[in-house]
Design a protein around this motif. Structure first.
Motif, PDB file in Angstrom:
ATOM      1  N   LEU A 120       0.588  -1.376   0.075  1.00  0.00           N
ATOM      2  CA  LEU A 120       0.120   0.238   0.064  1.00  0.00           C
ATOM      3  C   LEU A 120       1.038   1.247  -0.060  1.00  0.00           C
ATOM      4  CD1 LEU A 120      -2.710  -0.856   2.619  1.00  0.00           C
ATOM      5  CD2 LEU A 120      -3.130  -0.741   0.096  1.00  0.00           C
ATOM      6  N   ARG A 121       1.793   1.429   0.497  1.00  0.00           N
ATOM      7  CA  ARG A 121       2.621   1.987   0.144  1.00  0.00           C
ATOM      8  C   ARG A 121       3.379   2.367  -1.208  1.00  0.00           C
ATOM      9  NH1 ARG A 121       4.209   7.047   2.547  1.00  0.00           N
ATOM     10  NH2 ARG A 121       5.536   7.532   2.790  1.00  0.00           N
ATOM     11  N   VAL A 122       3.615   1.516  -1.231  1.00  0.00           N
ATOM     12  CA  VAL A 122       3.905   1.408  -2.688  1.00  0.00           C
ATOM     13  C   VAL A 122       3.153   2.245  -3.823  1.00  0.00           C
ATOM     14  CG1 VAL A 122       4.328   0.144  -4.729  1.00  0.00           C
ATOM     15  CG2 VAL A 122       5.526  -0.446  -3.273  1.00  0.00           C
ATOM     16  N   VAL A 123       1.599   2.456  -3.397  1.00  0.00           N
ATOM     17  CA  VAL A 123       0.794   2.444  -4.355  1.00  0.00           C
ATOM     18  C   VAL A 123       0.588   4.515  -3.598  1.00  0.00           C
ATOM     19  CG1 VAL A 123      -1.856   3.027  -4.504  1.00  0.00           C
ATOM     20  CG2 VAL A 123      -1.261   0.405  -4.031  1.00  0.00           C
ATOM     21  N   GLN A 124       0.742   4.483  -2.272  1.00  0.00           N
ATOM     22  CA  GLN A 124       0.755   6.238  -1.850  1.00  0.00           C
ATOM     23  C   GLN A 124       2.087   6.837  -2.885  1.00  0.00           C
ATOM     24  OE1 GLN A 124       1.195   6.235   1.925  1.00  0.00           O
ATOM     25  NE2 GLN A 124      -0.699   6.782   2.290  1.00  0.00           N
ATOM     26  N   GLY A 125       3.184   5.720  -3.217  1.00  0.00           N
ATOM     27  CA  GLY A 125       3.953   6.339  -3.648  1.00  0.00           C
ATOM     28  C   GLY A 125       3.974   6.712  -5.011  1.00  0.00           C
ATOM     29  N   ILE A 126       3.346   5.501  -5.985  1.00  0.00           N
ATOM     30  CA  ILE A 126       2.652   5.502  -7.623  1.00  0.00           C
ATOM     31  C   ILE A 126       1.916   6.973  -7.322  1.00  0.00           C
ATOM     32  CG2 ILE A 126       1.692   5.268  -9.023  1.00  0.00           C
ATOM     33  CD1 ILE A 126       2.725   2.227  -8.011  1.00  0.00           C
ATOM     34  N   GLY A 127       1.284   7.269  -6.692  1.00  0.00           N
ATOM     35  CA  GLY A 127       0.567   8.097  -6.549  1.00  0.00           C
ATOM     36  C   GLY A 127       1.047   9.874  -6.871  1.00  0.00           C
ATOM     37  N   LEU A 128       1.602   9.657  -5.449  1.00  0.00           N
ATOM     38  CA  LEU A 128       2.379  11.567  -5.340  1.00  0.00           C
ATOM     39  C   LEU A 128       3.158  11.390  -6.200  1.00  0.00           C
ATOM     40  CD1 LEU A 128       2.870  13.394  -3.307  1.00  0.00           C
ATOM     41  CD2 LEU A 128       3.912  12.477  -2.298  1.00  0.00           C
ATOM     42  N   GLY A 129       4.038  10.445  -6.962  1.00  0.00           N
ATOM     43  CA  GLY A 129       4.838  10.517  -7.600  1.00  0.00           C
ATOM     44  C   GLY A 129       4.191  11.247  -9.211  1.00  0.00           C
ATOM     45  N   GLY A 130       2.771  10.975  -9.441  1.00  0.00           N
ATOM     46  CA  GLY A 130       2.216  11.483 -10.509  1.00  0.00           C
ATOM     47  C   GLY A 130       1.802  13.015 -10.075  1.00  0.00           C
ATOM     48  N   GLU A 131       1.797  13.405  -8.849  1.00  0.00           N
ATOM     49  CA  GLU A 131       0.392  14.875  -8.617  1.00  0.00           C
ATOM     50  C   GLU A 131       2.099  15.581  -8.247  1.00  0.00           C
ATOM     51  OE1 GLU A 131      -1.428  17.283  -6.531  1.00  0.00           O
ATOM     52  OE2 GLU A 131      -1.964  15.197  -7.336  1.00  0.00           O
ATOM     53  N   ASN A 132       2.740  15.224  -7.697  1.00  0.00           N
ATOM     54  CA  ASN A 132       4.124  16.216  -7.266  1.00  0.00           C
ATOM     55  C   ASN A 132       5.263  17.585  -8.592  1.00  0.00           C
ATOM     56  OD1 ASN A 132       8.125  16.139  -6.362  1.00  0.00           O
ATOM     57  ND2 ASN A 132       5.445  17.617  -5.568  1.00  0.00           N
ATOM     58  N   ALA A 133       4.877  17.056 -10.252  1.00  0.00           N
ATOM     59  CA  ALA A 133       5.014  17.523 -10.871  1.00  0.00           C
ATOM     60  C   ALA A 133       4.012  18.091 -11.578  1.00  0.00           C
ATOM     61  CB  ALA A 133       6.781  16.957 -11.409  1.00  0.00           C
ATOM     62  N   GLY A 134       3.126  17.242 -11.690  1.00  0.00           N
ATOM     63  CA  GLY A 134       1.240  17.460 -12.247  1.00  0.00           C
ATOM     64  C   GLY A 134       1.026  18.647 -11.639  1.00  0.00           C
ATOM     65  N   ALA A 135       0.809  18.754 -10.388  1.00  0.00           N
ATOM     66  CA  ALA A 135       0.175  19.985  -9.626  1.00  0.00           C
ATOM     67  C   ALA A 135       1.148  21.217 -10.347  1.00  0.00           C
ATOM     68  CB  ALA A 135       0.022  20.073  -8.967  1.00  0.00           C
ATOM     69  N   ASN A 136       2.485  21.344 -10.153  1.00  0.00           N
ATOM     70  CA  ASN A 136       3.500  22.267 -10.415  1.00  0.00           C
ATOM     71  C   ASN A 136       3.274  23.161 -11.474  1.00  0.00           C
ATOM     72  OD1 ASN A 136       5.759  23.975  -9.509  1.00  0.00           O
ATOM     73  ND2 ASN A 136       6.298  23.257 -11.165  1.00  0.00           N
ATOM     74  N   LEU A 137       3.160  21.751 -12.229  1.00  0.00           N
ATOM     75  CA  LEU A 137       2.617  22.715 -14.426  1.00  0.00           C
ATOM     76  C   LEU A 137       1.422  22.586 -14.100  1.00  0.00           C
ATOM     77  CD1 LEU A 137       3.830  19.430 -16.251  1.00  0.00           C
ATOM     78  CD2 LEU A 137       5.910  21.553 -15.071  1.00  0.00           C
ATOM     79  N   MET A 138       0.264  22.434 -13.657  1.00  0.00           N
ATOM     80  CA  MET A 138      -1.162  22.938 -13.882  1.00  0.00           C
ATOM     81  C   MET A 138      -0.824  24.481 -13.232  1.00  0.00           C
ATOM     82  SD  MET A 138      -4.321  22.193 -14.783  1.00  0.00           S
ATOM     83  CE  MET A 138      -4.221  20.661 -14.325  1.00  0.00           C
ATOM     84  N   ALA A 139      -0.215  24.450 -12.756  1.00  0.00           N
ATOM     85  CA  ALA A 139      -0.561  26.138 -11.563  1.00  0.00           C
ATOM     86  C   ALA A 139       1.003  27.064 -13.022  1.00  0.00           C
ATOM     87  CB  ALA A 139       0.003  25.804 -10.285  1.00  0.00           C
ATOM     88  N   LEU A 140       1.851  26.323 -12.167  1.00  0.00           N
ATOM     89  CA  LEU A 140       2.694  27.249 -13.473  1.00  0.00           C
ATOM     90  C   LEU A 140       2.078  27.354 -15.208  1.00  0.00           C
ATOM     91  CD1 LEU A 140       5.697  28.239 -12.865  1.00  0.00           C
ATOM     92  CD2 LEU A 140       6.462  26.405 -14.357  1.00  0.00           C
TER      93      LEU A 140
END
Length: 433
Positions: A120-140
């Protein structure tokens, strides 16, 4: 700018801040539980020191999974758009966290408990791996001219906001319930709350539009089949320097947010509530100062601010554990609040610096690769390495030397990278309605 465009930008700012907050809430919740609970629930047969090390190992697994999430979500973010990949990443994180809340402990299912916890920690990590850069780009990529650092700061605010939310829920739950009840089952409540929070995040995130940069890339037929391959063409030297300059902030932040909780309670005998409250107050300071630092970056330039922030980070990292070791509550408050003031100086513009390394059509893939590997090498390994050093030597001198060396290396990389840095890659500003 038209009113319609301004309204759209405000929605994007809210959506990226909310989504990032919820994802980091889940991720930090695991870190807090690793420091205080998981050694008892999932590794009870080990000694307290070995159990804490094992718990931090499962914490690090999430960071190992983050580059995988970054690669997958980065690829599709550059192929089909930022919006839908961010929706999927939010769902993935919410599911992983909610299932941790119902996961039986070692006493119930034996060795399967830590195995499923890691999964389940792997699932969390995969999810945050997609969020981190993506949210930054969405705002930028939605930012109006002259406010790129300010808008890129909104998803960065999600990091301390998520920590504040996680620690507050954890603190309230542990205070309301008797200690035995909280250790037995009460710690699950914050994880189960993730399900409701994710629904709120999805409602907000589904209302935003695709970024102008991606829309322009589609219009110009600039979408490539293998965006990561194209992103790597910026050159190995620039990639390595940008990666290394991003490591220190993550390493220091996770020593401050996670390792200090375990060290303070187990080694210094400090009250758990006192540490949680002080770390949470420090995160509030971190959150509140990001708009200040991003406005300075927009007015004065982010490179100089990042360099001075890196120097301050190095100095405070060297002083951090000597200050904690005084055991003086007043001095410890100063040490933790100092982290809350200094960490955001580099953290708030780090995502924008990394994004500007790549052209728009491959920016998600390139940014995800660098940010997630920096998080792995910095934050993912820092609590684990620090715990191992502490167990081996019985003192924090080696921990201070380790984190100071990481800060010095990142500072050197930043100096070299900015000396030959290219002109920021073009980001299409939203067209007025």
């Amino acid at each position: 700018m038209g009113e319609r465009a301004a309204t759209s930008q405000r929605k994007v700012a809210l959506a990226t801040l909310t989504g990032a907050t919820l994802e980091w809430y889940d991720f930090f919740l695991y870190g807090t539980a690793s420091a205080l609970i998981f050694n008892k629930q999932f590794f009870p047969s080990l000694s307290p020191a070995a159990g804490t090390l094992a718990a931090f190992s499962t914490f690090a697994v999430g960071f190992i999974a983050r580059p995988l999430g970054g690669l997958v979500f980065g690829h599709y973010g550059d192929r089909i758009g930022r919006k839908m990949t961010l929706v999927v990443s939010l769902v993935l994180m919410g599911v992983g966290s909610t299932l941790i809340g119902v996961l039986p402990g070692f006493a119930t299912i034996g060795v399967w408990a830590p195995i499923l916890l890691v999964a389940l920690r792997v699932v969390q990590g995969i999810g945050l791996g997609g969020e981190n850069a993506g949210a930054n780009l969405m705002a930028l990529e939605h930012a109006p001219s002259g406010q790129r650092n300010r808008y890129a700061g909104f998803p960065q605010m999600g990091t301390p906001a998520g920590l504040v939310l996680a620690n507050t829920v954890f603190l309230v739950t542990s205070t309301v319930l008797p200690a035995a009840a909280f250790t037995s089952w009460g710690w699950r409540i914050p994880f189960l709350l993730s399900a409701a929070l994710v629904v709120v995040g999805l409602v907000i995130r589904m209302r935003v539009t695709e970024t102008p940069s991606f829309a322009k890339a589609v219009e110009r037929k600039e979408i490539v089949r293998f965006p990561l391959k194209e992103a790597l063409s910026v050159g190995a030297g620039r990639l390595v320097l940008t990666l290394v300059l991003s490591i220190a902030n993550s390493a220091v932040a996770y020593l401050f947010l996670v390792f200090s909780l375990s060290y303070g309670t187990a080694q210094l005998g400090l009250n758990r509530q006192f540490l949680l409250i002080t770390v949470t107050a420090s995160a509030v300071l971190w959150l509140g100062t990001i708009p200040l630092w991003t406005s300075i970056a927009d007015r004065r330039g982010r490179r100089g601010m990042f360099l001075w922030g890196s120097v301050a980070l190095l100095v405070w990292a060297a002083a951090f554990f000597p200050l904690l070791n005084t055991r003086s509550p007043a001095v410890i408050v100063v040490a933790l609040l100092g982290m809350g003031l200094i960490i955001p100086i580099t953290h708030c513009v780090q995502g924008a610096i990394v994004a500007d390394t790549f052209p728009a059509n491959v920016r998600y893939s390139g940014s995800s690769l660098l940010l997630q590997f920096a998080a792995l090498l910095g934050g993912g390994l820092a609590p684990l390495i620090s715990t191992a050093i502490l167990n081996e030597t019985g003192a924090t001198t080696g921990v201070s030397a380790y984190i100071t060396a990481v800060c010095a290396l990142s500072l050197l990389a930043a100096v070299l990278a900015f000396r030959t840095a290219p002109v920021p890659t073009r980001i299409d500003a939203p067209v007025a309605a």
